[in-house]
Motif scaffolding. Structure first.
Motif, short mmCIF file in Angstrom:
data_model
loop_
_atom_site.label_atom_id
_atom_site.label_comp_id
_atom_site.label_asym_id
_atom_site.label_seq_id
_atom_site.Cartn_x
_atom_site.Cartn_y
_atom_site.Cartn_z
N ALA A 1 0.83 -1.20 0.00
CA ALA A 1 0.00 0.00 0.00
C ALA A 1 0.87 1.26 0.00
O ALA A 1 1.84 1.37 0.72
CB ALA A 1 -0.90 0.01 1.23
N ILE A 2 0.52 2.21 -0.85
CA ILE A 2 1.25 3.48 -0.94
C ILE A 2 0.23 4.62 -0.83
O ILE A 2 -0.80 4.60 -1.49
CB ILE A 2 2.01 3.59 -2.27
CG1 ILE A 2 3.07 2.47 -2.38
CG2 ILE A 2 2.67 4.96 -2.40
CD1 ILE A 2 3.77 2.45 -3.71
N THR A 3 0.54 5.57 0.01
CA THR A 3 -0.33 6.73 0.17
C THR A 3 0.33 7.95 -0.46
O THR A 3 1.49 8.26 -0.19
CB THR A 3 -0.60 7.01 1.66
OG1 THR A 3 -1.21 5.87 2.25
CG2 THR A 3 -1.52 8.22 1.82
N LYS A 4 -0.40 8.63 -1.33
CA LYS A 4 0.12 9.82 -1.99
C LYS A 4 -0.81 10.99 -1.69
O LYS A 4 -2.01 10.93 -1.98
CB LYS A 4 0.23 9.60 -3.50
CG LYS A 4 0.86 10.78 -4.23
CD LYS A 4 1.11 10.45 -5.69
CE LYS A 4 1.80 11.59 -6.42
NZ LYS A 4 2.10 11.25 -7.82
N THR A 5 -0.28 12.03 -1.09
CA THR A 5 -1.08 13.19 -0.72
C THR A 5 -0.73 14.37 -1.62
O THR A 5 0.45 14.70 -1.81
CB THR A 5 -0.84 13.57 0.75
OG1 THR A 5 -1.14 12.44 1.58
CG2 THR A 5 -1.71 14.75 1.15
N VAL A 6 -1.74 14.99 -2.18
CA VAL A 6 -1.54 16.15 -3.05
C VAL A 6 -2.35 17.31 -2.49
O VAL A 6 -3.57 17.22 -2.37
CB VAL A 6 -1.97 15.85 -4.50
CG1 VAL A 6 -1.77 17.08 -5.37
CG2 VAL A 6 -1.19 14.66 -5.06
N ASN A 7 -1.69 18.36 -2.12
CA ASN A 7 -2.36 19.56 -1.62
C ASN A 7 -2.59 20.54 -2.76
O ASN A 7 -1.65 20.93 -3.47
CB ASN A 7 -1.52 20.22 -0.52
CG ASN A 7 -1.37 19.32 0.70
OD1 ASN A 7 -2.33 18.70 1.14
ND2 ASN A 7 -0.16 19.26 1.24
N ASN B 1 1.18 1.60 -12.59
CA ASN B 1 1.18 0.25 -12.01
C ASN B 1 0.35 0.19 -10.73
O ASN B 1 0.77 -0.36 -9.71
CB ASN B 1 2.62 -0.21 -11.70
CG ASN B 1 3.46 -0.30 -12.96
OD1 ASN B 1 2.97 -0.69 -14.01
ND2 ASN B 1 4.73 0.06 -12.84
N CYS B 2 -0.84 0.77 -10.78
CA CYS B 2 -1.70 0.83 -9.59
C CYS B 2 -2.93 -0.05 -9.76
O CYS B 2 -3.50 -0.15 -10.83
CB CYS B 2 -2.16 2.27 -9.32
SG CYS B 2 -0.81 3.38 -8.87
N THR B 3 -3.31 -0.70 -8.68
CA THR B 3 -4.57 -1.44 -8.62
C THR B 3 -5.26 -1.09 -7.32
O THR B 3 -4.61 -0.72 -6.34
CB THR B 3 -4.35 -2.96 -8.71
OG1 THR B 3 -3.51 -3.37 -7.62
CG2 THR B 3 -3.71 -3.36 -10.03
N ASN B 4 -6.57 -1.22 -7.29
CA ASN B 4 -7.35 -0.94 -6.07
C ASN B 4 -7.03 0.46 -5.53
O ASN B 4 -6.67 0.64 -4.37
CB ASN B 4 -7.08 -1.99 -4.99
CG ASN B 4 -7.47 -3.38 -5.44
OD1 ASN B 4 -8.46 -3.53 -6.15
ND2 ASN B 4 -6.70 -4.37 -5.05
N VAL B 5 -7.15 1.47 -6.39
CA VAL B 5 -6.84 2.85 -6.01
C VAL B 5 -8.06 3.49 -5.34
O VAL B 5 -9.18 3.35 -5.81
CB VAL B 5 -6.44 3.68 -7.24
CG1 VAL B 5 -6.17 5.12 -6.84
CG2 VAL B 5 -5.21 3.07 -7.89
N THR B 6 -7.82 4.17 -4.23
CA THR B 6 -8.88 4.89 -3.52
C THR B 6 -8.51 6.37 -3.43
O THR B 6 -7.41 6.71 -3.00
CB THR B 6 -9.07 4.33 -2.10
OG1 THR B 6 -9.41 2.95 -2.19
CG2 THR B 6 -10.19 5.08 -1.37
N PHE B 7 -9.43 7.24 -3.83
CA PHE B 7 -9.23 8.68 -3.75
C PHE B 7 -10.05 9.25 -2.60
O PHE B 7 -11.25 9.04 -2.52
CB PHE B 7 -9.66 9.37 -5.07
CG PHE B 7 -8.79 9.03 -6.25
CD1 PHE B 7 -7.63 9.74 -6.49
CD2 PHE B 7 -9.16 8.00 -7.11
CE1 PHE B 7 -6.83 9.43 -7.58
CE2 PHE B 7 -8.37 7.69 -8.20
CZ PHE B 7 -7.19 8.39 -8.43
N ASN B 8 -9.39 9.94 -1.69
CA ASN B 8 -10.07 10.65 -0.60
C ASN B 8 -9.94 12.14 -0.85
O ASN B 8 -8.86 12.70 -0.84
CB ASN B 8 -9.44 10.29 0.75
CG ASN B 8 -9.61 8.83 1.09
OD1 ASN B 8 -10.70 8.28 0.91
ND2 ASN B 8 -8.56 8.18 1.56
N LEU B 9 -11.08 12.81 -1.07
CA LEU B 9 -11.09 14.23 -1.41
C LEU B 9 -11.61 15.03 -0.23
O LEU B 9 -12.73 14.87 0.23
CB LEU B 9 -12.00 14.48 -2.63
CG LEU B 9 -12.11 15.93 -3.11
CD1 LEU B 9 -10.77 16.45 -3.54
CD2 LEU B 9 -13.13 16.01 -4.24
#
Length: 218
Positions: free
Chosen positions: A186-192, A206-214
């Motif tokens: 699992a990798i978490t990427k935060t974009v402000n 190369n991502c699977t099962n991606v979840t976006f939290n807005l």
């Protein structure tokens, strides 16, 4: 009856006798879902599972129950359907055991005779077919061993481990790690983002099962 038995069997990883012994009191309609209770199991541990209205499957249950004759004295859910109407005779193991072969024949699968519920035969029984299908679907969806074990009511983790180890999802992850070297952790990427700092694009590879939290701050 076959459609309802198939849905309940796979949704709850049910054994043949569990389907045969289901009663109308074991099923509760709760909004857009069914709550199904399996009070008597092989492992002596009661189970509860839910059937949601995916693909309008729940439409089948009221239709099936509406065919039930008013004079039926017992509460068994599954009844024989003869001469264009339901009888009061409950369905037995042999009839319930034919569900997989009927479905396999409809889907034009090879070796239809192997999908049977007959006893003392070296073939896939109803319990094996429905429980295996249920566990395999969960394993291929990436569900953990503990969840599969609890869902099917297994006391030992050995059987559940087999489904996880042999799942297509798991083998695909292994193949990516071995052949491509893809990191599946699992990798978490935060974009402000602000009005003065709006990125033109955000790249994911190369991502699977991606979840976006807005999170929106006004």
């Amino acid at each position: 009856m076959i459609k309802v038995g198939l849905i309940l069997g796979i949704a709850g990883a049910c054994r043949t006798d569990e389907l045969v012994n289901l009663t109308v009191d074991d099923i509760e309609v709760l909004g857009s879902s069914l709550i199904v209770k399996i009070p008597n199991t092989k492992t002596k541990i009661p189970r509860i599972f839910v059937v949601t209205d995916v693909g309008n499957m729940l439409e089948l249950f009221p239709k099936y129950l509406s065919l039930r004759p008013p004079h039926v004295k017992h509460k068994r859910l599954f009844l024989y359907y003869k001469a264009g109407k339901c009888s009061s005779q409950p369905v037995g193991k042999n009839t319930m055991g034919k569900i997989p072969s009927v479905v396999a024949s409809y889907l034009k699968l090879p070796d239809v005779a192997c999908y049977t519920g007959e006893l003392n035969t070296p073939v896939l029984t109803t319990s094996t077919c429905l429980r295996r299908s249920s566990a395999t679907l969960l394993a291929d969806a990436g569900v953990d061993i503990t969840t599969i074990k609890r869902h099917a009511g297994w006391k030992s983790t050995t059987v559940a481990e087999g489904y996880v180890e042999n799942s297509i999802e798991n083998k695909t992850k292994i193949a990516n790690q071995v052949l491509v070297g893809t990191n599946t952790s699992a990798i978490t990427k935060t974009v402000n983002v602000s009005e003065s700092n709006i990125p033109s694009n955000i790249n994911f590879e190369n991502c699977t099962n991606v979840t976006f939290n807005l999170n929106v701050n006004k």
